[in-house]
Design an enzyme around this catalytic site. Structure first.
Site, PDB file in Angstrom:
ATOM      1  N   GLU A  91       0.855  -1.187   0.000  1.00  0.00           N
ATOM      2  CA  GLU A  91       0.000   0.000   0.000  1.00  0.00           C
ATOM      3  C   GLU A  91       0.892   1.239   0.000  1.00  0.00           C
ATOM      4  O   GLU A  91       2.104   1.158   0.225  1.00  0.00           O
ATOM      5  CB  GLU A  91      -0.912  -0.002   1.225  1.00  0.00           C
ATOM      6  CG  GLU A  91      -1.855  -1.194   1.297  1.00  0.00           C
ATOM      7  CD  GLU A  91      -2.882  -1.198   0.181  1.00  0.00           C
ATOM      8  OE1 GLU A  91      -3.200  -0.102  -0.348  1.00  0.00           O
ATOM      9  OE2 GLU A  91      -3.368  -2.292  -0.167  1.00  0.00           O
ATOM     10  N   CYS A 185      12.992  10.028 -14.017  1.00  0.00           N
ATOM     11  CA  CYS A 185      12.886  11.229 -14.847  1.00  0.00           C
ATOM     12  C   CYS A 185      13.379  12.460 -14.082  1.00  0.00           C
ATOM     13  O   CYS A 185      14.542  12.545 -13.742  1.00  0.00           O
ATOM     14  CB  CYS A 185      11.454  11.381 -15.345  1.00  0.00           C
ATOM     15  SG  CYS A 185      11.296  12.383 -16.841  1.00  0.00           S
TER      16      CYS A 185
END
Length: 283
Positions: A91, A185
């Site tokens: 989670e 990124c």
């Protein structure tokens, strides 16, 4: 006759002198469906450990000509790694520096993706109502349940995160306590928060979006101007090694720091992170 899409940045009417990427750049670098695949975890984790997502809470990034780039976290870079990790049994919670809602680059949302979009809708409230990072940091100790810190990409990661003492403290805690750090990124710009103190990432190798590519994107109207600084240059100054100089979807593991070069690496990074975390916590 094929009509050439415009390379002019598109006006964001919600803010003065702000712009979305051009139609042309969106046609080249976004898709209504993601490349999600390989989500196969027959023995998912069943314990209490979870992921802490440090998300962007600011939308507008100033460029060198005074125009604002309307940005945030890239949906693919955020949701694909989390999809894999969630499928593997982990989670997640979301935190921002301010405690205000996560900003997404909705123009990159894979709005026709029949797996990613329901996943986003299921967890949207976590992004709309994040924790305040300072509150999370204040509670961290050796027994904290976070197994990893995940910093998604998107140019929104360049705003606030590189200067945040709370980001630095969270990363310091993760590395000192043998937790995973996951990013891709522009997300590794958050690592710059460590440059003003003890830097536990000195000597680490990562993948990240190349500065050279950022310098080219204004030519096609992806951004309305050039960046005022380049995070790759700054990461190298603090002793980090960026192993890619192009965008190929490459991912990399250096100890427990897992990174990818671009949105094209999001699915592979999700797989890598899920496999590594399952080996560490469910092995």
């Amino acid at each position: 006759m094929t009509v050439q899409k415009s390379k002019n940045p598109q006006v964001d009417i919600a803010e003065d002198n702000a712009f979305f990427p051009s139609e042309y750049s969106l046609s080249q670098y976004t898709s209504p469906v993601s490349d999600l695949d390989g989500v196969d975890y027959p023995k998912p984790y069943r314990g209490k450990h979870k992921i802490l997502v440090i998300a962007a809470d600011e939308r507008y990034l100033p460029t060198d000509n005074g125009k604002l780039f309307s940005t945030g976290n890239h949906p693919i870079e955020t949701l694909l790694p989390l999809y894999h990790l969630h499928a593997a049994g982990f989670e997640f919670e979301v935190a921002t520096i301010s405690g205000l809602m996560t900003k997404f680059e909705y123009w990159a949302m894979p709005h026709k993706d029949e797996k990613v979009m329901p996943f986003f809708e299921q967890h949207k409230s976590l992004f709309r109502n994040p924790k305040k990072l300072a509150d999370v940091v204040a509670s961290l100790n050796a027994d904290s349940e976070y197994a990893a810190i995940f910093v998604p990409g998107g140019h929104g990661a360049l705003i606030g995160l590189p200067e945040s003492e709370d980001v630095a403290a969270a990363l310091q805690w993760a590395i000192e306590n043998d937790r995973f750090v996951i990013s891709l990124c522009h997300g590794p710009a958050a690592f710059l928060a460590l440059r003003h103190g003890d830097n536990p990432l000195n000597g680490y190798s990562i993948c990240a979006f190349p500065d050279a590519a950022d310098k080219q994107t204004p030519e096609i109207g992806y951004m309305p101007g050039h960046l005022t600084w380049y995070f790759g240059e700054e990461l190298k100054k603090m002793g980090m090694n960026i192993i890619n100089d192009d965008i190929t979807g490459r991912v990399h593991k250096d100890r427990k720091v897992l990174t990818g070069d671009s949105p094209f690496a999001a699915n592979a990074l999700g797989k890598l992170a899920a496999q590594e975390m399952l080996a560490a916590y469910a092995g």
